[in-house]
Design a protein around this motif. Structure first.
Motif, PDB file in Angstrom:
ATOM      1  N   GLU A 117       0.851  -1.185   0.000  1.00 60.66           N
ATOM      2  CA  GLU A 117       0.000   0.000   0.000  1.00 60.66           C
ATOM      3  C   GLU A 117       0.883   1.231   0.000  1.00 60.66           C
ATOM      4  O   GLU A 117       1.767   1.387   0.854  1.00 60.66           O
ATOM      5  CB  GLU A 117      -0.914   0.028   1.211  1.00 60.66           C
ATOM      6  CG  GLU A 117      -1.884   1.206   1.185  1.00 60.66           C
ATOM      7  CD  GLU A 117      -2.899   1.149   2.308  1.00 60.66           C
ATOM      8  OE1 GLU A 117      -3.620   2.136   2.477  1.00 60.66           O
ATOM      9  OE2 GLU A 117      -2.950   0.125   3.013  1.00 60.66           O
ATOM     10  N   ALA A 142      -3.194   0.134  -3.795  1.00 60.55           N
ATOM     11  CA  ALA A 142      -2.767  -1.082  -3.125  1.00 60.55           C
ATOM     12  C   ALA A 142      -2.647  -2.213  -4.135  1.00 60.55           C
ATOM     13  O   ALA A 142      -3.324  -2.235  -5.165  1.00 60.55           O
ATOM     14  CB  ALA A 142      -3.751  -1.464  -2.022  1.00 60.55           C
ATOM     15  N   ARG A 196     -10.160  -3.263  -2.217  1.00 59.50           N
ATOM     16  CA  ARG A 196      -8.909  -2.645  -2.689  1.00 59.50           C
ATOM     17  C   ARG A 196      -8.612  -3.076  -4.113  1.00 59.50           C
ATOM     18  O   ARG A 196      -8.890  -4.204  -4.503  1.00 59.50           O
ATOM     19  CB  ARG A 196      -7.755  -3.015  -1.778  1.00 59.50           C
ATOM     20  CG  ARG A 196      -7.892  -2.442  -0.376  1.00 59.50           C
ATOM     21  CD  ARG A 196      -6.711  -2.778   0.475  1.00 59.50           C
ATOM     22  NE  ARG A 196      -6.602  -4.218   0.697  1.00 59.50           N
ATOM     23  CZ  ARG A 196      -5.579  -4.790   1.294  1.00 59.50           C
ATOM     24  NH1 ARG A 196      -4.563  -4.048   1.703  1.00 59.50           N
ATOM     25  NH2 ARG A 196      -5.550  -6.089   1.471  1.00 59.50           N
TER      26      ARG A 196
END
Length: 592
Positions: free
Chosen positions: A358, A364, A408
């Motif tokens: 990240e 990420a 993510r």
């Protein structure tokens, strides 16, 4: 052509500078050896300094270019056309060059004739070797002279004491290699035959050499006055050889004055430094070339700089190494990395791993590998392009499909090659060259030659029958002792040859293996270079780093090979040294 004339003019000027410095400041002092090197330095400087040119660049504003309109404001008029008339002109540069070449060839021929005359004097004469000198007794009425280690004289023209004085004088010429000074001065006279200063310069060199020989010979002779009478006895001879050191010169009076002159004071050495300001002035005035260049606008172009940082994870990577990777990414790039779900087999090899990445921007990425077999290489690549960082995770194909974790976003690269995409394979390591086999060597019959029989010394007077008879008897005993020693030396040489042949055979086989390994290394290195160039490009930082490493390896290899050649030559030299010393001892005994 002009450059040649400028060079000759500068060289001639330097010769004049050194000659006048010697004539007015140094010639009356008794620093004869220092004067010798001063005069030789003048000859060398006259050739070297004119070739050293310092270029000074002066930047000037660009010259404005007139526009076409500036010329259109003037009324055009019909200008009368001039007709060129051809006329015969003499190119004086070629004339002077032709004159120089003719003189150069003439004096070069004269130089060759002098060598031929010297050869006629020495040809067919009996040479008597004593220590480092070769004595030649001739019948011709020629002034005694020395030529390198040859000392030539007519013994029938002098008494024993006079001959001793002459020989001591010529020995100094021979020991100090004055013949080299004579030959160098003659070469410069051939090159600068047109310059009268050069001929005076040559005369000063020869005169100073005589001062040196007189000074050194007088120290070894007990009767200094007898030495001076020897100088005065004969001042003219039928002929002399031009390229040698003569005992009799036309400067007898000056030589006797210098023999009786007191030693010059040490502070007079300061005179030698008087030439330095003149040489500096010469360089500043004649050897600095000023070049004017127009200023150009320089536009700054920002060159893109790209840096690549690679963190590779292999099946053998330990937990400590994984921890260090996360710490370096945080420290160097402000990237948060979490490594989890690490599994290993019985051999402590990685079989499963999960890497979460990240950045500070919120982006990420995740890579996860699972299975029972050891993982293939994977890693994290951080690319910095003009301050902007881009992070990629790569693998060898262990992931069959992308993985989505919560909300993510991430990016995964999958390759089917044996190498990690963007990760450089390890460059091949060059093989180590073999060392020549070493070991104890047989002890020579006489390690330091101190146990060898010493040859007898021949008598000075060869007409002394009793002394010659004794010398012949001692020589016969010496030859018998040397013959008795030869079988032991032959056996020692044979034993050494056998040992060295065996070691050379072993070493040759090892060298064949090494050459095959080097061919394999070069082939692997070529493949590695092709891969790196295709993967990163020839201008990338990683490619340049690896190529530097390759250059270091190849330089190391070259140094090792040079060291090997040096060791081989040293061994060969040591073996030849003992053989040479034995032969020299035998040769001296035969010459005696």
């Amino acid at each position: 052509m002009e450059a040649l004339f400028i060079f000759i003019a500068k060289s001639s000027g330097l010769l004049m500078l050194f000659y006048f410095a010697y004539y007015f400041l140094l010639r009356k002092d008794t620093f004869f050896n220092s004067n010798r090197w001063f005069l030789l330095a003048g000859l060398i400087s006259s050739i070297v300094l004119p070739l050293i040119i310092y270029t000074k660049i002066v930047w000037v504003d660009p010259t404005p270019v007139a526009s076409f309109s500036q010329f259109t404001n003037y009324p055009q008029m019909n200008a009368p056309q001039s007709v060129a008339i051809e006329s015969f002109t003499i190119n004086w540069d070629y004339v002077m060059f032709a004159v120089y070449v003719i003189g150069f060839i003439a004096f070069l021929i004269k130089f060759g004739i002098d060598f031929y005359s010297l050869n006629l004097v020495l040809k067919g004469k009996k040479v008597q070797q004593q220590a480092d000198f070769k004595f030649v007794d001739i019948n011709e009425n020629i002034a005694p002279f020395s030529y390198f280690d040859y000392i030539v004289y007519n013994s029938s023209m002098y008494s024993a004491s006079e001959l001793e004085n002459i020989v001591e004088h010529e020995k100094v010429h021979s020991e100090q290699n004055h013949t080299i000074d004579v030959l160098i001065s003659r070469v410069f006279c051939v090159l600068f035959w047109f310059n009268p200063i050069m001929w005076l310069y040559k005369k000063a060199i020869l005169q100073n050499l005589e001062f040196i020989a007189d000074s050194e010979a007088a120290k070894k002779i007990s009767d200094k006055k007898a030495y001076q009478y020897t100088l005065l006895k004969i001042t003219t001879h039928e002929s002399c050889v031009a390229i040698t050191n003569h005992f009799y010169q036309s400067l007898i009076k000056k030589r006797i004055v210098m023999l009786n002159k007191n030693q010059s004071k040490k502070w007079n050495y300061l005179k030698f430094y008087a030439i330095i300001p003149a040489l500096v002035a010469f360089v500043l005035i004649f050897q600095i070339e000023t070049i004017a260049q127009e200023k150009k606008e320089i536009k700054e172009v920002s060159e893109k700089k790209q840096e690549i940082d690679i963190y590779k994870i292999k099946k053998s990577t330990t937990d400590q190494e994984l921890k260090e990777i996360t710490e370096k990414l945080k420290q160097n790039h402000n990237v948060e990395v979490v490594i989890s779900e690490v599994k290993r087999n019985s051999d402590n090899e990685l079989t499963a791993i999960k890497v979460d990445i990240e950045q500070g921007t919120g982006e990420a990425q995740t890579i996860q590998i699972e299975g029972n077999n050891p993982i293939k290489s994977c890693g994290i690549i951080v690319t910095t392009d003009n301050g902007r960082k881009k992070i990629n995770v790569v693998t060898d194909g262990a992931i069959d499909k992308p993985i989505v974790i919560e909300n993510r976003t991430f990016e995964t690269k999958v390759t089917q090659s044996n190498d990690v995409a963007g990760l450089a394979p390890t460059p091949p390591t060059p093989p180590t060259p073999p060392a020549f086999p070493t070991g104890p060597m047989p002890t020579p019959p006489v390690p330091d030659l101190s146990g060898l029989p010493k040859p007898p010394t021949p008598p000075v007077n060869h007409n002394d029958k009793a002394a010659m008879k004794k010398f012949e008897k001692e020589m016969a005993d010496f030859e018998k002792k040397m013959e008795a020693f030869e079988p032991d030396m032959s056996a020692y040489e044979k034993e050494v040859d056998e040992i060295m042949e065996k070691r050379s055979a072993i070493f040759d086989k090892e060298m064949e293996k090494y050459e095959i390994a080097m061919e394999s290394f070069n082939s692997d290195m070529e493949k590695y270079n092709q891969y790196m160039e295709q993967q990163y490009g020839a201008n990338s930082q990683q490619y340049r780093t690896d190529m530097k490493l390759y250059d270091v390896n190849m330089k190391q290899h070259a140094q090792e090979m040079k060291q090997y050649e040096k060791e081989m030559k040293q061994r060969e030299k040591e073996m030849k040294q003992q053989e040479k010393e034995m032969k020299n001892r035998e040769k001296k005994s035969k010459q005696s």
